[in-house]
Design an enzyme around this catalytic site. Structure first.
Site, PDB file in Angstrom:
ATOM      1  N   THR A 104      89.234  17.444  52.418  1.00 56.69           N
ATOM      2  CA  THR A 104      88.024  17.866  53.154  1.00 56.69           C
ATOM      3  C   THR A 104      87.013  18.405  52.132  1.00 56.69           C
ATOM      4  O   THR A 104      86.283  17.613  51.545  1.00 56.69           O
ATOM      5  CB  THR A 104      88.328  18.914  54.242  1.00 56.69           C
ATOM      6  N   LYS A 156      96.335  19.158  50.495  1.00 54.92           N
ATOM      7  CA  LYS A 156      94.888  19.317  50.573  1.00 54.92           C
ATOM      8  C   LYS A 156      94.583  20.752  50.945  1.00 54.92           C
ATOM      9  O   LYS A 156      95.417  21.464  51.517  1.00 54.92           O
ATOM     10  CB  LYS A 156      94.258  18.351  51.561  1.00 54.92           C
ATOM     11  N   THR A 165      94.625  26.877  55.016  1.00 56.53           N
ATOM     12  CA  THR A 165      94.121  25.611  55.591  1.00 56.53           C
ATOM     13  C   THR A 165      94.583  24.582  54.687  1.00 56.53           C
ATOM     14  O   THR A 165      93.855  24.108  53.818  1.00 56.53           O
ATOM     15  CB  THR A 165      92.612  25.408  55.574  1.00 56.53           C
ATOM     16  N   GLU A 168      87.458  26.878  46.803  1.00 59.37           N
ATOM     17  CA  GLU A 168      86.015  26.675  46.955  1.00 59.37           C
ATOM     18  C   GLU A 168      85.253  27.538  45.949  1.00 59.37           C
ATOM     19  O   GLU A 168      85.319  28.755  45.987  1.00 59.37           O
ATOM     20  CB  GLU A 168      85.610  26.961  48.401  1.00 59.37           C
ATOM     21  N   ASN A 176      80.418  27.386  51.807  1.00 59.74           N
ATOM     22  CA  ASN A 176      80.732  27.819  53.162  1.00 59.74           C
ATOM     23  C   ASN A 176      79.509  28.049  54.027  1.00 59.74           C
ATOM     24  O   ASN A 176      79.589  27.998  55.248  1.00 59.74           O
ATOM     25  CB  ASN A 176      81.634  29.047  53.130  1.00 59.74           C
ATOM     26  N   SER A 205      76.437  21.825  57.791  1.00 61.34           N
ATOM     27  CA  SER A 205      75.087  21.262  57.839  1.00 61.34           C
ATOM     28  C   SER A 205      74.988  20.005  57.009  1.00 61.34           C
ATOM     29  O   SER A 205      75.962  19.509  56.479  1.00 61.34           O
ATOM     30  CB  SER A 205      74.071  22.311  57.403  1.00 61.34           C
TER      31      SER A 205
END
Lengths: 409, 409
Positions: free
Chosen positions: B156, B182, B193, B280, B404, B409
């Protein structure tokens, strides 16, 4: 930029009879910046304090507790910014005590009648030479009018100073309450990196004052979080000089006690919320309201899970109604028997989720409209009891990272 | 950029006899991107899984648990990215079951022999039309060689794909283990996650496989955190086809069990660490090692307090040895009787703090030098017992906020 927060007008911070404040530029961290404050209390003032629960509590916190317990009465407070005197071991304790000793000499009081406070960088020795040189400066300009300067003197990464006043009538006498606070990062209850000082000229017994401070702090400073970090130095102090001329309040069931408690609690909420509004990098002020839980504890768990989630805080920064992240946080908040199908989630007044999923009536445009606001309420209705809890926090922006990545450099 | 992590070479991911993988571009979230994976298992394969503890667990997690419990044996897994099918209520469960039903028809197996997985945005209905259209594509290209593509299909916000293989010899037979994972945000144990799939051709009993997966997950995926958010969808699956020809392992005290457990645990650690390395916005890989605690629980508390602190994570991003923030986190980790004077703190091999303050030998240049590294170990020695715990995490950068804030968007 702070969210709907401006510094108080100087004239709006009312003097409190029996409380004098003196400020110095001691160059502890930066040149030409107010960074020391002395508060001098008239004889007979009652003082109560609440302090950080951090096991690595700073040396001044340890000394504050000892001096409050000593029972000689508190006559002065001394605050420095730029250095927290935390993680400084035995030398840190000696430095905090030496600071009290020096101030007590200048004011002709006992060392145990002084409460010391420090805020700033952790793990660095307190620069005693500059600090001791600042004390006579503070004492030289002591005055009842200096609340505005005092609010500025205790700032660290705060963008605006924080202070407020109230006046109420107790038994026909006008009572003044004035408070200041500081803090914008490492903010989490019990307590935040925050210092809060509230003074009143009301006459109140020590026992009643202690009941009052617990009530006030649990509804104000213990309901805010910026980043979930509990500081080593947090302190909240209420001082009552007794010079208003009201009959001393000692019955916690009396109307007068309730009036004073309400006024001090309300002022404390304003000072606590000001810290969140000035949260490091804040662009949004968020109220997390959890209702109909089995007990306050579980409501607070859910509220803090939401308030601490970096994923939620960044989504609010982006004004993105990414509500799934809120459901996820509710789900991992630690209520083992939570029935996710029984609860409702509201963003502002918009029902967003129920029956374990998105509400049938929900239209994303409604959520998006709420997210554009500077002040947003997230309401979680657990539907499993009567208890409620509210937590205030802010969003998580680029500037939070910038401020904290740059803090020491 | 990921910290010391590159995607696996395609040829390095070894086929596992009895495991076929098929991939599709189903346009679930973005056009022209692999976003669906089917794993087909030979008859007789043993499968065990560990799932999120989030109360808002996603529909596919609920269905996975039911299908594993049904006891018909698992013959296929189906994964989609782009949509988590979480916070979707009863319709979400129906969609997860319909997905299994459709795949079972294509493979001529029972619906209860299929495990479904979803990862992506929460609170949005699963786009069933596109998903069902992707299934025949996946089935059409099933093959043992497709692990590399499979690793890419489950990504993702991951920047690089994650996979690894091992071979060991069990009782004279070569056994292959290949896994993919992942995840890069909403990462916190129990679980993150994350999706993790490890397959082996070893023959092992169901009971032994379940003992093995607990051991492996508690030393790998349950020791990582990026942001403290526990996802709704986390799943870790170990599959054993039994085609290697070794005598079936059923004794958890046997050498063969230990060998297989060690190899799968080691591979799981590699896959779990890969998630943190690709956290991230990560620029640093941090190992938080807490030693000499009274029990593992308190060691983990301290490790997670450090690993979750935004103040510490931003200081690491800035390569700033702001060690006071680490002391503060240790102090609020929740060990009520912690003696802060008894512990030591090391940054890499540098002793930073002891006796409640900065170590006499500490020179800031040494700390600053360690902070320049891409991989940093923070070591806390509590000196109050024999227990240890290790947690892996990453720093907190501007890019975490950007990723994040922009995710939907």
């Amino acid at each position: 930029m702070p969210v709907n927060l401006v510094a108080p007008e100087a004239h709006s911070l009312l003097p409190v009879p029996g409380v004098e404040l003196g400020i110095a530029k001691a160059h502890i961290r930066k040149p030409d910046r107010k960074d020391m404050l002395v508060i001098k209390l008239a004889e007979g003032a009652r003082v109560s304090g609440v302090f950080t629960t951090n096991r690595f509590c700073a040396a001044p916190v340890t000394v504050c507790k000892q001096h409050l317990a000593a029972g000689h009465g508190i006559r002065a407070l001394v605050v420095n910014t730029g250095n927290a005197n935390a993680g400084t071991g035995e030398p840190g304790l000696q430095n905090a005590r030496a600071t009290c000793e020096a101030l007590s000499g200048l004011l002709n009081i006992k060392s145990e009648q002084v409460l010391p406070f420090s805020t700033g960088v952790i793990l660095e020795p307190l620069p005693m030479e500059r600090l001791l040189a600042g004390l006579p400066q503070c004492v030289a300009n002591l005055g009842e009018q200096h609340w505005f300067d005092a609010a500025e003197a205790i700032m660290t990464t705060d963008i605006v100073s924080k202070g407020a006043s109230r006046q109420i009538t107790l038994g026909g006498k006008t009572v003044t309450i004035t408070g200041i606070s500081k803090g914008s990062g490492m903010i989490h209850p019990n307590m935040a990196t925050m210092l809060g000082y509230v003074a009143t000229d009301a006459a109140i017994s020590q026992a009643a004052l202690e009941a009052l401070i617990d009530h006030a702090v649990n509804r104000s400073f213990n309901c805010i979080t910026v980043d979930g970090d509990t500081s080593t130095n947090d302190s909240f102090i209420v001082m009552a000089t007794g010079q208003a001329g009201n009959a001393e309040i000692s019955d916690v069931d009396s109307t007068e006690f309730q009036q004073l408690q309400d006024a001090i609690t309300e002022l404390s909420i304003e000072l606590a919320q000001a810290i969140v509004r000035d949260g490091e990098g804040a662009t949004k002020f968020m109220t997390i309201q959890v209702e109909a839980g089995k007990d306050v504890e579980e409501c607070r768990k859910v509220a803090y899970a939401i308030a601490h989630s970096p994923l939620i805080k960044t989504a609010f920064f982006a004004s993105d109604p990414n509500l799934g992240r809120i459901l996820a946080a509710i789900g991992y908040a630690g209520i083992d028997d939570l029935d996710v199908n029984a609860m409702q989630l509201y963003l502002g007044n918009v029902l967003v989720a129920e029956h374990g999923g998105r509400a049938a009536s929900y239209v994303e445009e409604q959520g998006a409209a709420v997210m554009q606001e500077a002040e947003i309420t997230v309401r979680v209705v657990l539907n499993r009891g009567q208890a409620n809890a509210t937590v205030w926090t802010c969003d998580f922006s680029y500037d939070y990272v910038r401020i904290n990545a740059d803090y020491r450099s």
